[in-house]
Design an enzyme around this catalytic site. Structure first.
Site, PDB file in Angstrom:
ATOM      1  CG  ASP A 158      -8.798  -8.045  18.845  1.00 30.73           C
ATOM      2  OD1 ASP A 158      -8.163  -7.636  19.820  1.00 30.73           O
ATOM      3  OD2 ASP A 158      -8.382  -7.987  17.683  1.00 30.73           O
ATOM      4  CG  HIS A 208      -5.409  -5.802  16.371  1.00 31.28           C
ATOM      5  ND1 HIS A 208      -5.993  -6.512  17.398  1.00 31.28           N
ATOM      6  CD2 HIS A 208      -4.119  -5.612  16.743  1.00 31.28           C
ATOM      7  CE1 HIS A 208      -5.092  -6.749  18.340  1.00 31.28           C
ATOM      8  NE2 HIS A 208      -3.950  -6.199  17.961  1.00 31.28           N
TER       9      HIS A 208
HETATM   10  P1  NAX Z   1       8.910  -9.205  19.482  1.00 33.83           P
HETATM   11  O1  NAX Z   1       9.498  -7.852  19.538  1.00 33.83           O
HETATM   12  O2  NAX Z   1       9.155 -10.163  20.601  1.00 33.83           O
HETATM   13  O3  NAX Z   1       9.376  -9.933  18.144  1.00 33.83           O
HETATM   14  C1  NAX Z   1       9.307  -9.325  16.909  1.00 33.83           C
HETATM   15  C2  NAX Z   1      10.441  -9.878  16.095  1.00 33.83           C
HETATM   16  O4  NAX Z   1      10.288  -9.398  14.766  1.00 33.83           O
HETATM   17  C3  NAX Z   1      11.819  -9.440  16.574  1.00 33.83           C
HETATM   18  O5  NAX Z   1      12.620 -10.588  16.824  1.00 33.83           O
HETATM   19  C4  NAX Z   1      12.347  -8.589  15.429  1.00 33.83           C
HETATM   20  O6  NAX Z   1      13.750  -8.738  15.248  1.00 33.83           O
HETATM   21  C5  NAX Z   1      11.572  -9.162  14.256  1.00 33.83           C
HETATM   22  N1  NAX Z   1      11.460  -8.280  13.097  1.00 33.83           N
HETATM   23  C6  NAX Z   1      11.337  -6.929  13.070  1.00 33.83           C
HETATM   24  N2  NAX Z   1      11.350  -6.488  11.814  1.00 33.83           N
HETATM   25  C7  NAX Z   1      11.442  -7.569  11.028  1.00 33.83           C
HETATM   26  C8  NAX Z   1      11.523  -7.754   9.634  1.00 33.83           C
HETATM   27  N3  NAX Z   1      11.519  -6.704   8.798  1.00 33.83           N
HETATM   28  N4  NAX Z   1      11.639  -9.003   9.146  1.00 33.83           N
HETATM   29  C9  NAX Z   1      11.694 -10.055   9.971  1.00 33.83           C
HETATM   30  N5  NAX Z   1      11.638  -9.947  11.325  1.00 33.83           N
HETATM   31  C10 NAX Z   1      11.515  -8.718  11.828  1.00 33.83           C
HETATM   32  O7  NAX Z   1       7.351  -8.981  19.235  1.00 33.83           O
HETATM   33  P2  NAX Z   1       6.150  -9.995  19.420  1.00 33.83           P
HETATM   34  O8  NAX Z   1       5.672  -9.909  20.821  1.00 33.83           O
HETATM   35  O9  NAX Z   1       6.530 -11.325  18.887  1.00 33.83           O
HETATM   36  O10 NAX Z   1       5.032  -9.290  18.524  1.00 33.83           O
HETATM   37  C11 NAX Z   1       5.140  -9.222  17.126  1.00 33.83           C
HETATM   38  C12 NAX Z   1       4.104  -8.275  16.556  1.00 33.83           C
HETATM   39  O11 NAX Z   1       2.804  -8.748  16.832  1.00 33.83           O
HETATM   40  C13 NAX Z   1       4.154  -6.851  17.119  1.00 33.83           C
HETATM   41  O12 NAX Z   1       4.030  -5.933  16.048  1.00 33.83           O
HETATM   42  C14 NAX Z   1       2.907  -6.783  17.972  1.00 33.83           C
HETATM   43  O13 NAX Z   1       2.433  -5.462  18.105  1.00 33.83           O
HETATM   44  C15 NAX Z   1       1.970  -7.656  17.191  1.00 33.83           C
HETATM   45  N6  NAX Z   1       0.791  -8.154  17.895  1.00 33.83           N
HETATM   46  C16 NAX Z   1      -0.360  -8.282  17.182  1.00 33.83           C
HETATM   47  C17 NAX Z   1      -1.511  -8.816  17.730  1.00 33.83           C
HETATM   48  C18 NAX Z   1      -2.763  -8.948  16.935  1.00 33.83           C
HETATM   49  O14 NAX Z   1      -3.752  -9.387  17.516  1.00 33.83           O
HETATM   50  N7  NAX Z   1      -2.805  -8.632  15.657  1.00 33.83           N
HETATM   51  C19 NAX Z   1      -1.547  -9.235  19.164  1.00 33.83           C
HETATM   52  C20 NAX Z   1      -0.201  -9.476  19.749  1.00 33.83           C
HETATM   53  C21 NAX Z   1       0.885  -8.526  19.300  1.00 33.83           C
HETATM   54  O15 NAX Z   1       0.755  -7.342  20.045  1.00 33.83           O
END
Ligand code: NAX
Length: 327
Positions: free
Chosen positions: A161, A189
């Site tokens: 952000d 966030h």
């Molecule tokens: P993806 O869905 O591409 O990847 C997430 C991965 O996490 C998947 O491969 C899934 O199998 C794995 N996962 C789920 N539960 C798990 C667990 N208990 N232990 C280990 N792995 C697990 O998502 P991606 O685009 O990589 O985003 C990841 C996270 O970042 C999401 O929650 C998203 O909302 C968050 N974000 C946060 C941002 C921030 O600024 N704080 C910005 C970007 C993003 O939106």
């Protein structure tokens, strides 16, 4: 020979990590002379584990000189074992028709387990950075499990952000992004966050003076930063990944490198700036020693800023109420 830093990363087969892991292995997070070991966690589902093997194969194929080892696992206690940094990127996405309260609770369960495992097996100097959303509340839940590691070690990311806001101001002023300084992100966030332009400078002058358009700052700039994630999804069909990975590099680098620079980081609130004590709110911090920071005090808030902070603080306090049985 410098000892390697052990970096545990969750959600390692996801899209953010696909951009993130090569950059850590290339030395962009901890420096070009610092070896690293990557300890990668994915869910115990065959498709995810297979994808993780593929990610590790690609890392191998980069022949990164600093990458000493890659551990792939579905067991949090293996992933977090002796880790110096735990980057909690993985979380459950919001499904169709899912309420925010359900999302908070479903993800809360993940962060209870991961918080406990980190506290049990990570290195004594371990630091934790949470990206997986809703990151402010997830980090609070993880930190609440810790009996050994202090709550100050647990942070969440609003650096994306901050970076988004700096670029918006630079583009509006028609200058390079390096001219923009002191943009502070306050709060959650989420779209309620407050990108505080009132202390930002452009080329050393107050941003409000350079831009000279109060309506744009209040009515366009703030929602553009707050809703940028949704705009990326609308354009790309997928959520921010490269920019999120880049922001996490910036977040950890900022915490790892002592300096006078002010960064926006979600930390446990001590009640400063009108946030409820004990919620994790984004505030200005300064890194005083590697991995150690202080909340910058004395930033003056005008009436508008106080009002914006009250809105985002209400949301944070409400999220805490929703997950209170997990704390
Ligand atoms: P993806 O869905 O591409 O990847 C997430 C991965 O996490 C998947 O491969 C899934 O199998 C794995 N996962 C789920 N539960 C798990 C667990 N208990 N232990 C280990 N792995 C697990 O998502 P991606 O685009 O990589 O985003 C990841 C996270 O970042 C999401 O929650 C998203 O909302 C968050 N974000 C946060 C941002 C921030 O600024 N704080 C910005 C970007 C993003 O939106």
């Amino acid at each position: 020979m410098t000892a390697p830093i052990r970096v545990a990363v969750t959600g390692a087969a996801g899209q953010i990590c696909y951009s993130l892991l090569p950059r850590i292995a290339a030395g962009e997070m901890f420096g070009k002379d610092q070896p690293v070991i990557l300890q990668l966690l994915e869910i115990p589902v065959e498709k995810a584990q297979q994808a993780l093997v593929g990610v590790a194969m690609e890392l191998d194929d980069c022949a990164f000189p600093l990458l000493q080892d890659i551990i792939c696992t579905d067991d949090p206690k293996v992933a977090f074992k002796d880790a110096n940094w735990c980057l909690l990127v993985g979380s459950k996405p919001r499904g169709p028709g899912m309420e925010r309260a359900d999302l908070l609770k479903d993800n809360g369960k993940i962060f209870i387990g991961q918080g406990q495992a980190i506290d049990e097996v990570a290195a004594d100097d371990c630091r934790v950075a949470v990206v997986g959303n809703p990151c402010n509340t997830n980090v609070m839940i993880a930190a609440a499990q810790a009996k050994r590691l202090p709550a100050e070690r647990f942070t969440a990311m609003t650096r994306l952000d901050q970076n988004r806001g700096c670029t918006q101001l630079a583009q509006k002023a028609g200058v390079a992004v390096t001219e923009v300084e002191n943009l502070i992100i306050f709060g959650n966030h989420s779209p309620t966050m407050y990108p505080d332009f009132t202390h930002a400078t452009i080329g050393g002058k107050p941003a409000a003076e350079v831009i000279n358009d109060d309506a744009w700052l209040k009515e366009t700039f703030i929602p553009t930063v707050g809703k940028r994630g949704a705009a990326i999804i609308a354009a790309r069909g997928l959520s921010s990944a490269g920019s999120a990975a880049n922001a996490l590099i910036d977040h950890v680098k900022a915490l790892h490198t002592p300096s006078d620079t002010v960064h926006s980081i979600c930390v446990k609130s001590d009640g400063s700036y009108g946030f409820t004590a004990g919620v994790w709110a984004s505030v200005p911090v300064r890194t005083t020693a590697p991995g150690t920071y202080e909340i910058v005090q004395g930033v003056e808030l005008d009436e508008f800023s106080q009002g914006q902070i009250a809105i985002t603080n209400d949301e944070l306090t409400g999220e805490r109420e929703t997950v209170k049985d997990m704390l």
